[in-house]
Design a protein around this motif. Structure first.
Motif, PDB file in Angstrom:
ATOM      1  N   ARG A 213      -5.613  -3.836   1.365  1.00 51.95           N
ATOM      2  CA  ARG A 213      -5.137  -4.628   0.229  1.00 51.95           C
ATOM      3  C   ARG A 213      -3.764  -4.140  -0.213  1.00 51.95           C
ATOM      4  O   ARG A 213      -3.302  -3.088   0.228  1.00 51.95           O
ATOM      5  CB  ARG A 213      -6.136  -4.539  -0.924  1.00 51.95           C
ATOM      6  CG  ARG A 213      -6.327  -3.135  -1.462  1.00 51.95           C
ATOM      7  CD  ARG A 213      -7.512  -3.026  -2.394  1.00 51.95           C
ATOM      8  NE  ARG A 213      -8.762  -3.202  -1.656  1.00 51.95           N
ATOM      9  CZ  ARG A 213      -9.959  -3.221  -2.219  1.00 51.95           C
ATOM     10  NH1 ARG A 213     -10.065  -3.106  -3.536  1.00 51.95           N
ATOM     11  NH2 ARG A 213     -11.047  -3.357  -1.487  1.00 51.95           N
ATOM     12  N   SER A 214      -3.144  -4.907  -1.100  1.00 54.77           N
ATOM     13  CA  SER A 214      -1.790  -4.557  -1.535  1.00 54.77           C
ATOM     14  C   SER A 214      -1.771  -3.834  -2.877  1.00 54.77           C
ATOM     15  O   SER A 214      -0.723  -3.368  -3.317  1.00 54.77           O
ATOM     16  CB  SER A 214      -0.932  -5.817  -1.636  1.00 54.77           C
ATOM     17  OG  SER A 214      -1.469  -6.706  -2.600  1.00 54.77           O
ATOM     18  N   PHE A 215      -2.942  -3.739  -3.536  1.00 56.05           N
ATOM     19  CA  PHE A 215      -2.997  -3.043  -4.816  1.00 56.05           C
ATOM     20  C   PHE A 215      -4.370  -2.416  -5.011  1.00 56.05           C
ATOM     21  O   PHE A 215      -5.390  -2.979  -4.617  1.00 56.05           O
ATOM     22  CB  PHE A 215      -2.737  -4.022  -5.974  1.00 56.05           C
ATOM     23  CG  PHE A 215      -3.078  -3.454  -7.328  1.00 56.05           C
ATOM     24  CD1 PHE A 215      -2.191  -2.614  -7.976  1.00 56.05           C
ATOM     25  CD2 PHE A 215      -4.290  -3.743  -7.947  1.00 56.05           C
ATOM     26  CE1 PHE A 215      -2.501  -2.072  -9.231  1.00 56.05           C
ATOM     27  CE2 PHE A 215      -4.606  -3.212  -9.193  1.00 56.05           C
ATOM     28  CZ  PHE A 215      -3.714  -2.372  -9.833  1.00 56.05           C
ATOM     29  N   ALA A 216      -4.389  -1.245  -5.617  1.00 55.02           N
ATOM     30  CA  ALA A 216      -5.661  -0.609  -5.972  1.00 55.02           C
ATOM     31  C   ALA A 216      -5.423   0.406  -7.072  1.00 55.02           C
ATOM     32  O   ALA A 216      -4.350   1.013  -7.163  1.00 55.02           O
ATOM     33  CB  ALA A 216      -6.300   0.070  -4.763  1.00 55.02           C
ATOM     34  N   SER A 217      -6.426   0.585  -7.910  1.00 53.71           N
ATOM     35  CA  SER A 217      -6.393   1.570  -8.981  1.00 53.71           C
ATOM     36  C   SER A 217      -7.686   2.372  -8.914  1.00 53.71           C
ATOM     37  O   SER A 217      -8.766   1.809  -8.693  1.00 53.71           O
ATOM     38  CB  SER A 217      -6.281   0.875 -10.343  1.00 53.71           C
ATOM     39  OG  SER A 217      -6.405   1.812 -11.397  1.00 53.71           O
ATOM     40  N   THR A 218      -7.581   3.682  -9.058  1.00 54.62           N
ATOM     41  CA  THR A 218      -8.780   4.497  -8.975  1.00 54.62           C
ATOM     42  C   THR A 218      -8.598   5.783  -9.768  1.00 54.62           C
ATOM     43  O   THR A 218      -7.484   6.143 -10.151  1.00 54.62           O
ATOM     44  CB  THR A 218      -9.115   4.841  -7.504  1.00 54.62           C
ATOM     45  OG1 THR A 218     -10.403   5.436  -7.430  1.00 54.62           O
ATOM     46  CG2 THR A 218      -8.093   5.797  -6.916  1.00 54.62           C
ATOM     47  N   THR A 219      -9.696   6.473 -10.004  1.00 55.94           N
ATOM     48  CA  THR A 219      -9.689   7.749 -10.717  1.00 55.94           C
ATOM     49  C   THR A 219     -10.424   8.785  -9.886  1.00 55.94           C
ATOM     50  O   THR A 219     -11.470   8.489  -9.291  1.00 55.94           O
ATOM     51  CB  THR A 219     -10.364   7.619 -12.100  1.00 55.94           C
ATOM     52  OG1 THR A 219      -9.629   6.696 -12.900  1.00 55.94           O
ATOM     53  CG2 THR A 219     -10.403   8.963 -12.808  1.00 55.94           C
ATOM     54  N   ALA A 220      -9.876   9.974  -9.820  1.00 59.46           N
ATOM     55  CA  ALA A 220     -10.523  11.074  -9.102  1.00 59.46           C
ATOM     56  C   ALA A 220     -10.854  12.184 -10.100  1.00 59.46           C
ATOM     57  O   ALA A 220      -9.997  12.607 -10.875  1.00 59.46           O
ATOM     58  CB  ALA A 220      -9.607  11.605  -8.006  1.00 59.46           C
ATOM     59  N   GLY A 221     -12.101  12.622 -10.075  1.00 62.34           N
ATOM     60  CA  GLY A 221     -12.530  13.678 -10.984  1.00 62.34           C
ATOM     61  C   GLY A 221     -13.304  13.127 -12.170  1.00 62.34           C
ATOM     62  O   GLY A 221     -13.081  12.001 -12.605  1.00 62.34           O
ATOM     63  N   THR A 222     -14.208  13.929 -12.675  1.00 65.38           N
ATOM     64  CA  THR A 222     -15.036  13.509 -13.812  1.00 65.38           C
ATOM     65  C   THR A 222     -14.765  14.314 -15.075  1.00 65.38           C
ATOM     66  O   THR A 222     -15.135  13.899 -16.174  1.00 65.38           O
ATOM     67  CB  THR A 222     -16.528  13.644 -13.451  1.00 65.38           C
ATOM     68  OG1 THR A 222     -16.804  14.995 -13.059  1.00 65.38           O
ATOM     69  CG2 THR A 222     -16.898  12.701 -12.318  1.00 65.38           C
ATOM     70  N   ASP A 223     -14.118  15.445 -14.914  1.00 64.07           N
ATOM     71  CA  ASP A 223     -13.771  16.277 -16.071  1.00 64.07           C
ATOM     72  C   ASP A 223     -12.530  15.694 -16.737  1.00 64.07           C
ATOM     73  O   ASP A 223     -11.486  15.523 -16.096  1.00 64.07           O
ATOM     74  CB  ASP A 223     -13.503  17.707 -15.596  1.00 64.07           C
ATOM     75  CG  ASP A 223     -13.293  18.673 -16.763  1.00 64.07           C
ATOM     76  OD1 ASP A 223     -12.849  18.221 -17.838  1.00 64.07           O
ATOM     77  OD2 ASP A 223     -13.552  19.871 -16.581  1.00 64.07           O
ATOM     78  N   ASN A 224     -12.626  15.402 -18.018  1.00 67.40           N
ATOM     79  CA  ASN A 224     -11.506  14.774 -18.717  1.00 67.40           C
ATOM     80  C   ASN A 224     -10.235  15.614 -18.709  1.00 67.40           C
ATOM     81  O   ASN A 224      -9.137  15.087 -18.885  1.00 67.40           O
ATOM     82  CB  ASN A 224     -11.888  14.470 -20.171  1.00 67.40           C
ATOM     83  CG  ASN A 224     -12.871  13.321 -20.280  1.00 67.40           C
ATOM     84  OD1 ASN A 224     -12.941  12.485 -19.379  1.00 67.40           O
ATOM     85  ND2 ASN A 224     -13.627  13.275 -21.364  1.00 67.40           N
ATOM     86  N   THR A 225     -10.355  16.903 -18.511  1.00 69.50           N
ATOM     87  CA  THR A 225      -9.168  17.763 -18.533  1.00 69.50           C
ATOM     88  C   THR A 225      -8.442  17.803 -17.193  1.00 69.50           C
ATOM     89  O   THR A 225      -7.274  18.194 -17.132  1.00 69.50           O
ATOM     90  CB  THR A 225      -9.558  19.191 -18.929  1.00 69.50           C
ATOM     91  OG1 THR A 225     -10.474  19.723 -17.959  1.00 69.50           O
ATOM     92  CG2 THR A 225     -10.185  19.221 -20.308  1.00 69.50           C
ATOM     93  N   THR A 226      -9.120  17.420 -16.122  1.00 69.94           N
ATOM     94  CA  THR A 226      -8.491  17.486 -14.795  1.00 69.94           C
ATOM     95  C   THR A 226      -8.553  16.167 -14.032  1.00 69.94           C
ATOM     96  O   THR A 226      -8.015  16.072 -12.933  1.00 69.94           O
ATOM     97  CB  THR A 226      -9.160  18.575 -13.930  1.00 69.94           C
ATOM     98  OG1 THR A 226     -10.565  18.281 -13.803  1.00 69.94           O
ATOM     99  CG2 THR A 226      -8.979  19.946 -14.557  1.00 69.94           C
ATOM    100  N   ALA A 227      -9.212  15.139 -14.589  1.00 70.16           N
ATOM    101  CA  ALA A 227      -9.298  13.842 -13.900  1.00 70.16           C
ATOM    102  C   ALA A 227      -7.902  13.225 -13.781  1.00 70.16           C
ATOM    103  O   ALA A 227      -7.044  13.389 -14.646  1.00 70.16           O
ATOM    104  CB  ALA A 227     -10.223  12.904 -14.668  1.00 70.16           C
TER     105      ALA A 227
END
Length: 299
Positions: free
Chosen positions: A64-78
């Protein structure tokens, strides 16, 4: 004859790889944005999450030409991040473009974890794609905040330039609202003006139209009567070019591939001539040496 075979084996091995010149311009660096703040990363968790983020974005860029994601579950290091490719790039070129950015982030922004710190937010924009990321809780930026702009030379000499430009801008504003596949995208022309607009895939049609409209307004105020310009906002970008003799035949994949093909053809042609000349010279030298050897053998 055996020495001749050996010569050709060495020749093909060492000279052929240098006869092809790459003309790919989708990976040219446009600008980089690096947060001045760095976050201590004594456990390496932030660095690990950032690497995981890049791996995920790169993998998705093949489909695809666009994607958004998050890595990590700890709010201080995500870490949250996105990638986007220009709407006219096929998947293979999108992947190739995005793959260049992770190393550039560390090179251009520093704080790659080697010194125990990580830059909390960064964006690297190439001509065909970009990646941006930010640590959880980082200050949010307005979608229409201007990040970078480039203006071409002034005055077209065409008294109708401004009207043509504004009409082209209006067509792009409407066009992006119907764009698909990861955000609105429009590329087209009005008379002598070629125009392009694209929004980040997170924007809806209406917001996309407003962002692109704002981008063109900034292009007019920042670039004035320049015959070309590029304006990058946080959530969209726009560009335009005026051609006094009419817009050339620009393919959906841009002129980059055409230039690449032409440069490769020229390089191969030049390389072929050089190869032929080199072979002839070497054969003449070899022939001369064999004659001398025969002469000496006769004594």
């Amino acid at each position: 004859m055996k020495p001749i075979y050996q010569f050709f084996a060495v020749f093909w091995l060492f000279f052929l790889p240098f006869t092809v010149i790459s003309g790919d311009n989708n990976k040219n660096l446009i600008f980089k944005g690096c947060a001045s703040q760095k976050s201590p990363d004594p456990t390496g968790a932030f660095s690990q999450n950032l690497n995981t983020l890049f791996t995920s974005l790169l993998s998705q860029s093949a489909q695809r030409s666009f994607a958004s994601t998050t890595a990590g579950t700890d709010n201080t290091t995500a870490v949250t991040g996105v990638f986007q490719c220009r709407g006219d790039l096929p998947a293979a070129q999108c992947y190739d473009c995005v793959s260049k950015i992770p190393k550039l982030v560390s090179k251009l922004c520093g704080g790659g974890g080697d010194d125990g710190n990580v830059v909390v937010a960064a964006r690297v924009q190439l001509s065909g794609c970009y990646i941006r990321y930010e640590i959880s809780g980082f200050r949010q930026t307005s979608g229409t905040e201007m990040l970078f702009r480039v203006c071409g030379k002034k005055q077209s000499g065409d008294p109708g330039f401004a009207g043509k430009r504004d009409t082209a801008f209006g067509a792009a504003e409407n066009g992006v609202k119907t764009g698909g596949d990861g955000g609105g995208f429009y590329a087209g022309q009005y008379e002598s003006v070629y125009v392009l607009g694209q929004c980040e895939g997170s924007l809806g049609n209406s917001d996309c139209g407003e962002c692109v409209k704002d981008g063109f307004e900034k292009a007019k105020s920042e670039c004035g009567d320049s015959i070309s310009g590029q304006v990058y906002l946080h959530k969209c970008f726009v560009s335009y070019s005026y051609y006094s003799h009419g817009v050339p035949n620009i393919s959906p994949l841009s002129d980059g591939e055409k230039r690449q093909h032409t440069q490769r053809t020229i390089a191969l042609a030049v390389g072929g001539v050089a190869v032929l000349g080199f072979v002839i010279v070497c054969l003449l030298v070899l022939k001369s040496a064999m004659k001398k050897k025969s002469k000496y053998d006769s004594y």
